[in-house]
Motif scaffolding. Structure first.
Motif, PDB file in Angstrom:
ATOM      1  N   SER A 184     -33.521 -85.617  22.998  1.00 42.28           N
ATOM      2  CA  SER A 184     -32.312 -84.814  22.997  1.00 42.28           C
ATOM      3  C   SER A 184     -31.542 -85.144  21.713  1.00 42.28           C
ATOM      4  O   SER A 184     -32.070 -85.756  20.790  1.00 42.28           O
ATOM      5  N   TRP A 185     -30.283 -84.737  21.646  1.00 39.34           N
ATOM      6  CA  TRP A 185     -29.456 -84.998  20.479  1.00 39.34           C
ATOM      7  C   TRP A 185     -29.316 -86.507  20.294  1.00 39.34           C
ATOM      8  O   TRP A 185     -28.752 -87.195  21.139  1.00 39.34           O
ATOM      9  N   THR A 186     -29.856 -87.009  19.199  1.00 41.20           N
ATOM     10  CA  THR A 186     -29.897 -88.445  18.933  1.00 41.20           C
ATOM     11  C   THR A 186     -29.175 -88.717  17.623  1.00 41.20           C
ATOM     12  O   THR A 186     -29.206 -87.900  16.701  1.00 41.20           O
ATOM     13  N   ASP A 187     -28.536 -89.859  17.550  1.00 44.37           N
ATOM     14  CA  ASP A 187     -27.652 -90.169  16.420  1.00 44.37           C
ATOM     15  C   ASP A 187     -28.445 -90.402  15.130  1.00 44.37           C
ATOM     16  O   ASP A 187     -28.796 -91.531  14.789  1.00 44.37           O
ATOM     17  N   THR A 188     -28.728 -89.321  14.417  1.00 42.56           N
ATOM     18  CA  THR A 188     -29.457 -89.351  13.156  1.00 42.56           C
ATOM     19  C   THR A 188     -28.683 -88.556  12.111  1.00 42.56           C
ATOM     20  O   THR A 188     -27.716 -87.851  12.426  1.00 42.56           O
ATOM     21  N   ASP A 189     -29.149 -88.639  10.867  1.00 46.18           N
ATOM     22  CA  ASP A 189     -28.525 -87.856   9.803  1.00 46.18           C
ATOM     23  C   ASP A 189     -28.578 -86.363  10.107  1.00 46.18           C
ATOM     24  O   ASP A 189     -27.647 -85.619   9.785  1.00 46.18           O
ATOM     25  N   MET A 190     -29.678 -85.909  10.717  1.00 48.94           N
ATOM     26  CA  MET A 190     -29.803 -84.492  11.023  1.00 48.94           C
ATOM     27  C   MET A 190     -28.724 -84.038  11.998  1.00 48.94           C
ATOM     28  O   MET A 190     -28.053 -83.018  11.777  1.00 48.94           O
ATOM     29  N   VAL A 191     -28.540 -84.787  13.063  1.00 46.68           N
ATOM     30  CA  VAL A 191     -27.551 -84.406  14.070  1.00 46.68           C
ATOM     31  C   VAL A 191     -26.135 -84.547  13.514  1.00 46.68           C
ATOM     32  O   VAL A 191     -25.273 -83.686  13.736  1.00 46.68           O
ATOM     33  N   ARG A 192     -25.890 -85.621  12.770  1.00 44.32           N
ATOM     34  CA  ARG A 192     -24.560 -85.770  12.168  1.00 44.32           C
ATOM     35  C   ARG A 192     -24.292 -84.645  11.170  1.00 44.32           C
ATOM     36  O   ARG A 192     -23.169 -84.137  11.074  1.00 44.32           O
ATOM     37  N   GLY A 193     -25.327 -84.235  10.430  1.00 41.68           N
ATOM     38  CA  GLY A 193     -25.168 -83.120   9.501  1.00 41.68           C
ATOM     39  C   GLY A 193     -24.851 -81.824  10.221  1.00 41.68           C
ATOM     40  O   GLY A 193     -24.005 -81.042   9.777  1.00 41.68           O
ATOM     41  N   ALA A 194     -25.526 -81.595  11.355  1.00 39.30           N
ATOM     42  CA  ALA A 194     -25.244 -80.398  12.142  1.00 39.30           C
ATOM     43  C   ALA A 194     -23.818 -80.416  12.675  1.00 39.30           C
ATOM     44  O   ALA A 194     -23.141 -79.380  12.725  1.00 39.30           O
ATOM     45  N   GLN A 222     -36.999 -97.120  21.065  1.00 32.72           N
ATOM     46  CA  GLN A 222     -37.721 -98.100  21.876  1.00 32.72           C
ATOM     47  C   GLN A 222     -38.556 -97.401  22.946  1.00 32.72           C
ATOM     48  O   GLN A 222     -39.698 -97.801  23.222  1.00 32.72           O
ATOM     49  N   ARG A 223     -38.013 -96.352  23.542  1.00 35.82           N
ATOM     50  CA  ARG A 223     -38.766 -95.593  24.538  1.00 35.82           C
ATOM     51  C   ARG A 223     -39.975 -94.912  23.900  1.00 35.82           C
ATOM     52  O   ARG A 223     -41.060 -94.853  24.499  1.00 35.82           O
ATOM     53  N   ILE A 224     -39.795 -94.398  22.697  1.00 39.68           N
ATOM     54  CA  ILE A 224     -40.925 -93.766  22.006  1.00 39.68           C
ATOM     55  C   ILE A 224     -42.002 -94.796  21.710  1.00 39.68           C
ATOM     56  O   ILE A 224     -43.204 -94.539  21.902  1.00 39.68           O
ATOM     57  N   ARG A 231     -49.988 -94.930  24.941  1.00 37.64           N
ATOM     58  CA  ARG A 231     -50.705 -93.697  24.552  1.00 37.64           C
ATOM     59  C   ARG A 231     -50.464 -92.594  25.582  1.00 37.64           C
ATOM     60  O   ARG A 231     -51.380 -91.952  26.089  1.00 37.64           O
ATOM     61  N   SER A 232     -49.195 -92.356  25.843  1.00 38.75           N
ATOM     62  CA  SER A 232     -48.785 -91.438  26.897  1.00 38.75           C
ATOM     63  C   SER A 232     -48.965 -89.984  26.491  1.00 38.75           C
ATOM     64  O   SER A 232     -48.836 -89.629  25.314  1.00 38.75           O
ATOM     65  N   VAL A 233     -49.191 -89.139  27.459  1.00 36.96           N
ATOM     66  CA  VAL A 233     -49.253 -87.694  27.235  1.00 36.96           C
ATOM     67  C   VAL A 233     -47.859 -87.154  26.941  1.00 36.96           C
ATOM     68  O   VAL A 233     -47.678 -86.331  26.044  1.00 36.96           O
ATOM     69  N   HIS A 234     -46.863 -87.604  27.698  1.00 32.94           N
ATOM     70  CA  HIS A 234     -45.471 -87.224  27.484  1.00 32.94           C
ATOM     71  C   HIS A 234     -44.647 -88.487  27.237  1.00 32.94           C
ATOM     72  O   HIS A 234     -44.795 -89.469  27.948  1.00 32.94           O
ATOM     73  N   VAL A 235     -43.788 -88.431  26.222  1.00 30.67           N
ATOM     74  CA  VAL A 235     -42.920 -89.548  25.886  1.00 30.67           C
ATOM     75  C   VAL A 235     -41.489 -89.021  25.845  1.00 30.67           C
ATOM     76  O   VAL A 235     -41.199 -88.072  25.103  1.00 30.67           O
ATOM     77  N   TYR A 236     -40.590 -89.636  26.626  1.00 32.66           N
ATOM     78  CA  TYR A 236     -39.222 -89.154  26.746  1.00 32.66           C
ATOM     79  C   TYR A 236     -38.259 -90.181  26.158  1.00 32.66           C
ATOM     80  O   TYR A 236     -38.128 -91.288  26.682  1.00 32.66           O
ATOM     81  N   ALA A 237     -37.593 -89.801  25.068  1.00 27.41           N
ATOM     82  CA  ALA A 237     -36.670 -90.720  24.410  1.00 27.41           C
ATOM     83  C   ALA A 237     -35.409 -90.950  25.232  1.00 27.41           C
ATOM     84  O   ALA A 237     -34.755 -91.990  25.087  1.00 27.41           O
ATOM     85  N   TRP A 240     -33.602 -88.809  31.261  1.00 28.66           N
ATOM     86  CA  TRP A 240     -33.329 -87.593  32.035  1.00 28.66           C
ATOM     87  C   TRP A 240     -34.176 -86.404  31.585  1.00 28.66           C
ATOM     88  O   TRP A 240     -34.311 -85.414  32.322  1.00 28.66           O
ATOM     89  N   LEU A 241     -34.780 -86.488  30.396  1.00 25.79           N
ATOM     90  CA  LEU A 241     -35.630 -85.390  29.934  1.00 25.79           C
ATOM     91  C   LEU A 241     -36.841 -85.183  30.835  1.00 25.79           C
ATOM     92  O   LEU A 241     -37.376 -84.072  30.911  1.00 25.79           O
ATOM     93  N   ARG A 242     -37.265 -86.239  31.511  1.00 26.77           N
ATOM     94  CA  ARG A 242     -38.389 -86.103  32.443  1.00 26.77           C
ATOM     95  C   ARG A 242     -38.044 -85.090  33.545  1.00 26.77           C
ATOM     96  O   ARG A 242     -38.875 -84.263  33.942  1.00 26.77           O
ATOM     97  N   GLY A 243     -36.810 -85.147  34.047  1.00 26.36           N
ATOM     98  CA  GLY A 243     -36.386 -84.189  35.052  1.00 26.36           C
ATOM     99  C   GLY A 243     -36.288 -82.779  34.500  1.00 26.36           C
ATOM    100  O   GLY A 243     -36.611 -81.804  35.188  1.00 26.36           O
ATOM    101  N   TYR A 244     -35.818 -82.661  33.247  1.00 25.83           N
ATOM    102  CA  TYR A 244     -35.756 -81.341  32.618  1.00 25.83           C
ATOM    103  C   TYR A 244     -37.128 -80.710  32.510  1.00 25.83           C
ATOM    104  O   TYR A 244     -37.268 -79.482  32.589  1.00 25.83           O
ATOM    105  N   GLN A 245     -38.140 -81.538  32.310  1.00 26.66           N
ATOM    106  CA  GLN A 245     -39.499 -81.017  32.215  1.00 26.66           C
ATOM    107  C   GLN A 245     -39.882 -80.242  33.475  1.00 26.66           C
ATOM    108  O   GLN A 245     -40.565 -79.218  33.417  1.00 26.66           O
ATOM    109  N   LEU A 246     -39.398 -80.719  34.619  1.00 29.79           N
ATOM    110  CA  LEU A 246     -39.742 -80.102  35.899  1.00 29.79           C
ATOM    111  C   LEU A 246     -39.017 -78.781  36.133  1.00 29.79           C
ATOM    112  O   LEU A 246     -39.505 -77.933  36.894  1.00 29.79           O
TER     113      LEU A 246
END
Length: 299
Positions: A184-194, A222-224, A231-237, A240-246
């Motif tokens: 989701s929205w994570t504290d990076t230069d991209m998000v701060r720029g947006a 760390q979650r990634i 070597r997971s099929v789905h990786v959620y940073a 709560w994104l796991r629930g959104y997947q459903l």
């Protein structure tokens, strides 16, 4: 596999000059991996590699340049003798109404995020087949929740998600595993720029919780890294994104009903400020634009 299982493995991270890529490189190195950084900004890459220890190295390459990526893959494989993990993380973004967008910028987002990921996979697959390794494609909440004002980013992230799922079935018999990472929205230069764009910031603030928050970088990475170790099929940073997947099939219906109400109030401001919104966001976007300008001059 345990989260300590990265010891001795060789991990390649694209988009490693800053943000998620740089933090992930440092995290993987701290867990024992030898990391190879790929990106556009030599000084940033050099500094990140130095923070990753003496076994780390860096390569300057545009992920959309097949020749440059093939050369980097060959050099990295020769340097380390193998490649166990590749993280296709490089990405850029632009925002605003599609009708007002600069189409060269719109195409560039798709080119870097989608075609750049495919170019990365193509360059490193021989090494991953040889090591029976793991490719993690970084997607986004935007792949689950296509949102207004982000058409290029959502299209590209939905595309890389589908690409990774399709590729997984192709390479499984060769011992290669493929995963998709979601942030989701994570504290990076991209998000701060947006968020420097007041109208875009107001639109994001109106999103329902928890999608309207900006999440800290370190726990997300760390979650990634945990997902890479498994070597997971789905990786959620964010968990709560796991629930959104459903429930992702219902989200476009919700947005289609409620987003127009919010956009009706924002549209005059979006139109007035459209000219200032025609480029890429953040310092990573600026680096991509600078690199393309340099290539035009030298070419």
């Amino acid at each position: 596999m345990s989260t300590d299982s990265l010891s001795g493995q060789v991990a390649v991270v694209t988009g490693a000059a800053r943000g998620v890529g740089a933090e992930l490189a440092r995290t993987l190195a701290a867990r024992g991996a030898r990391v190879a950084l790929v990106g556009l900004e030599p000084e940033e890459l050099k500094a990140t590699a130095a923070a990753c220890g003496p076994d780390a190295d860096w390569w300057q390459a545009d992920v959309t340049d097949a020749e440059a990526m093939s050369a980097a893959a060959a050099e990295i494989t020769q340097r380390y003798g193998r490649v166990d993990v590749v993280v296709a993380n490089a990405g850029i973004a632009a925002g605003g109404l599609f009708q007002d967008s600069d189409m060269d910028t719109w195409r560039r987002v798709v080119e870097v995020n989608l075609l750049g990921s495919a170019t990365t996979a193509r360059a490193f697959l021989p090494a991953l087949v040889a090591s029976r390794g793991y490719l993690l494609q970084i997607a986004s909440l935007a792949a689950m929740t296509p949102a207004p004002l982000m058409t290029a980013y959502c299209a590209s992230k939905s595309g890389v998600e589908a690409f990774a799922h399709a590729l997984r079935a192709e390479v499984a018999n060769q011992g290669v595993r493929v995963g998709v990472g979601y942030l989701s929205w994570t504290d990076t230069d991209m998000v701060r720029g947006a968020d420097e764009d007041e109208v875009m910031r107001d639109m994001r603030a109106s999103l329902p919780w928890p999608t309207n928050r900006t999440y800290p970088l370190e726990p997300a990475v760390q979650r990634i890294a945990d997902g890479i170790a498994r070597r997971s099929v789905h990786v959620y940073a964010q968990g709560w994104l796991r629930g959104y997947q459903l429930m992702r099939g219902q989200i476009p219906l919700f947005l289609g009903r409620f987003a127009p109400i919010k956009l009706r109030g924002l549209e005059p401001r979006l139109r007035e400020s459209a000219a200032a919104r025609r480029g890429l966001v953040g310092r990573g976007g600026a680096a991509d634009e600078a690199a393309r300008a340099q290539r035009r001059v030298s070419g």
